[in-house]
Scaffold this motif. Sequence first.
Motif, PDB file in Angstrom:
ATOM      1  N   GLN A 211     -13.062   9.280  -5.512  1.00  0.00           N
ATOM      2  CA  GLN A 211     -12.055   9.471  -4.475  1.00  0.00           C
ATOM      3  C   GLN A 211     -12.649   9.224  -3.102  1.00  0.00           C
ATOM      4  N   LEU A 212     -11.876   8.537  -2.269  1.00  0.00           N
ATOM      5  CA  LEU A 212     -12.307   8.306  -0.890  1.00  0.00           C
ATOM      6  C   LEU A 212     -11.099   8.406   0.025  1.00  0.00           C
ATOM      7  N   GLN A 213     -11.206   9.325   0.994  1.00  0.00           N
ATOM      8  CA  GLN A 213     -10.175   9.415   2.028  1.00  0.00           C
ATOM      9  C   GLN A 213     -10.811   9.117   3.365  1.00  0.00           C
ATOM     10  N   VAL A 214     -10.153   8.281   4.177  1.00  0.00           N
ATOM     11  CA  VAL A 214     -10.567   8.070   5.566  1.00  0.00           C
ATOM     12  C   VAL A 214      -9.372   8.398   6.451  1.00  0.00           C
ATOM     13  N   PHE A 215      -9.629   9.141   7.524  1.00  0.00           N
ATOM     14  CA  PHE A 215      -8.555   9.576   8.427  1.00  0.00           C
ATOM     15  C   PHE A 215      -7.395  10.191   7.634  1.00  0.00           C
ATOM     16  N   GLY A 216      -7.747  10.913   6.589  1.00  0.00           N
ATOM     17  CA  GLY A 216      -6.731  11.618   5.814  1.00  0.00           C
ATOM     18  C   GLY A 216      -5.927  10.734   4.876  1.00  0.00           C
ATOM     19  N   ARG A 217      -6.284   9.463   4.769  1.00  0.00           N
ATOM     20  CA  ARG A 217      -5.528   8.562   3.889  1.00  0.00           C
ATOM     21  C   ARG A 217      -6.387   8.151   2.703  1.00  0.00           C
ATOM     22  N   ASP A 218      -5.762   8.145   1.534  1.00  0.00           N
ATOM     23  CA  ASP A 218      -6.496   7.818   0.328  1.00  0.00           C
ATOM     24  C   ASP A 218      -6.720   6.312   0.234  1.00  0.00           C
ATOM     25  N   GLN A 219      -7.967   5.911  -0.064  1.00  0.00           N
ATOM     26  CA  GLN A 219      -8.269   4.474  -0.072  1.00  0.00           C
ATOM     27  C   GLN A 219      -7.418   3.693  -1.075  1.00  0.00           C
ATOM     28  N   SER A 220      -6.984   4.369  -2.129  1.00  0.00           N
ATOM     29  CA  SER A 220      -6.186   3.659  -3.134  1.00  0.00           C
ATOM     30  C   SER A 220      -4.829   3.239  -2.559  1.00  0.00           C
ATOM     31  N   GLU A 221      -4.427   3.889  -1.449  1.00  0.00           N
ATOM     32  CA  GLU A 221      -3.138   3.539  -0.828  1.00  0.00           C
ATOM     33  C   GLU A 221      -3.314   2.575   0.335  1.00  0.00           C
ATOM     34  N   LEU A 222      -4.567   2.273   0.692  1.00  0.00           N
ATOM     35  CA  LEU A 222      -4.808   1.404   1.852  1.00  0.00           C
ATOM     36  C   LEU A 222      -4.882  -0.053   1.407  1.00  0.00           C
ATOM     37  N   THR A 223      -4.063  -0.896   2.009  1.00  0.00           N
ATOM     38  CA  THR A 223      -4.112  -2.338   1.717  1.00  0.00           C
ATOM     39  C   THR A 223      -5.227  -2.964   2.545  1.00  0.00           C
ATOM     40  N   ASP A 224      -5.531  -4.227   2.252  1.00  0.00           N
ATOM     41  CA  ASP A 224      -6.532  -4.937   3.061  1.00  0.00           C
ATOM     42  C   ASP A 224      -6.103  -4.960   4.532  1.00  0.00           C
ATOM     43  N   ALA A 225      -4.793  -5.108   4.761  1.00  0.00           N
ATOM     44  CA  ALA A 225      -4.291  -5.129   6.149  1.00  0.00           C
ATOM     45  C   ALA A 225      -4.486  -3.766   6.819  1.00  0.00           C
ATOM     46  N   ASP A 226      -4.300  -2.684   6.069  1.00  0.00           N
ATOM     47  CA  ASP A 226      -4.532  -1.342   6.635  1.00  0.00           C
ATOM     48  C   ASP A 226      -5.995  -1.179   7.036  1.00  0.00           C
ATOM     49  N   TRP A 227      -6.895  -1.642   6.155  1.00  0.00           N
ATOM     50  CA  TRP A 227      -8.325  -1.534   6.462  1.00  0.00           C
ATOM     51  C   TRP A 227      -8.667  -2.378   7.685  1.00  0.00           C
ATOM     52  N   ALA A 228      -8.072  -3.575   7.771  1.00  0.00           N
ATOM     53  CA  ALA A 228      -8.345  -4.443   8.918  1.00  0.00           C
ATOM     54  C   ALA A 228      -7.898  -3.762  10.212  1.00  0.00           C
ATOM     55  N   GLU A 229      -6.761  -3.106  10.154  1.00  0.00           N
ATOM     56  CA  GLU A 229      -6.240  -2.373  11.320  1.00  0.00           C
ATOM     57  C   GLU A 229      -7.207  -1.234  11.711  1.00  0.00           C
TER      58      GLU A 229
END
Length: 228
Positions: free
Chosen positions: A65-83
């Motif tokens: 499990q990995l959360q950054v800024f309270g968001r789970d990485q499994s829910e983050l798209t490549d565009a979210d990470w780029a942002e």
Amino acid sequence: MDGVLIKARDLNRSYRAAREQISVLHGLSLELRSGEAVAVIGPSGSGKSTLLNLLNGLLRPDSGQLQVFGRDQSELTDADWAELRRTRIATLFQDGNLIPTLTVARNIAFRTGLAGLQAHEGDALLEQLDIADTTHRYPDQLSGGQRQRAALACAFAMQPRLILADEPTGSLDQATAKRVSPLFFDAIRERNVGALIVTHNPELARSCDRILELREGALHPWDSAASL
Ligand SMILES: Nc1ncnc2c1ncn2[C@@H]1O[C@H](COP(=O)(O)OP(=O)(O)O)[C@@H](O)[C@H]1O
Ligand SMILES: [Mg+2]
């Protein structure tokens, strides 16, 4: 958000190389809060750069499990990470931070522009790092130490919430490395930034709130700071 920037539980990451699978990180856990600086030490090949690239989304974990800024990485798209990398997460790589076809000034303007800020955010940093006279030079016209400082100025000028630094003082002599520490600790205190700093510099490591050692794929508290 409760100030937790990174929450990692039982992360695993391996690489496929030729015919074998190399397990680099296994069962790694970490929590990093706003206003906290954590140093990571560990021998070459232990997975420090891999860890930083899991935390900025350039690599994905195999499991855990990995959360950054309270968001789970499994829910983050490549565009979210780029942002996130544009506006909140600054990574200082060991090399290759600067765009080679842009001068230092334009590198800063580009970086701050992506984050929606003005380029002059970088001016004071260039002064502080004693490289104000290099702003109109291209990266290949700088010494290794000047390049590293220009990369630091770029990273801090975007006013990140999270700084991931891979050996940020590696090419600096001792006196210059000393100028760099305040950058981190001022940002951490004044702007409540969180920083994970891979470093072999004992002074920088000892200035952090905690030192963790990456060993056998996981992070372990390093309780003998005096022996660094
Ligand atoms: N893209 C890759 N493909 C295969 N193996 C890799 C790759 N990147 C890193 N490794 C291996 O993973 C291990 C950890 O690498 P790295 O995270 O760069 O360690 P460190 O930053 O601590 O020196 C090393 O054994 C390295 O050879
Ligand atoms: Mg590395």
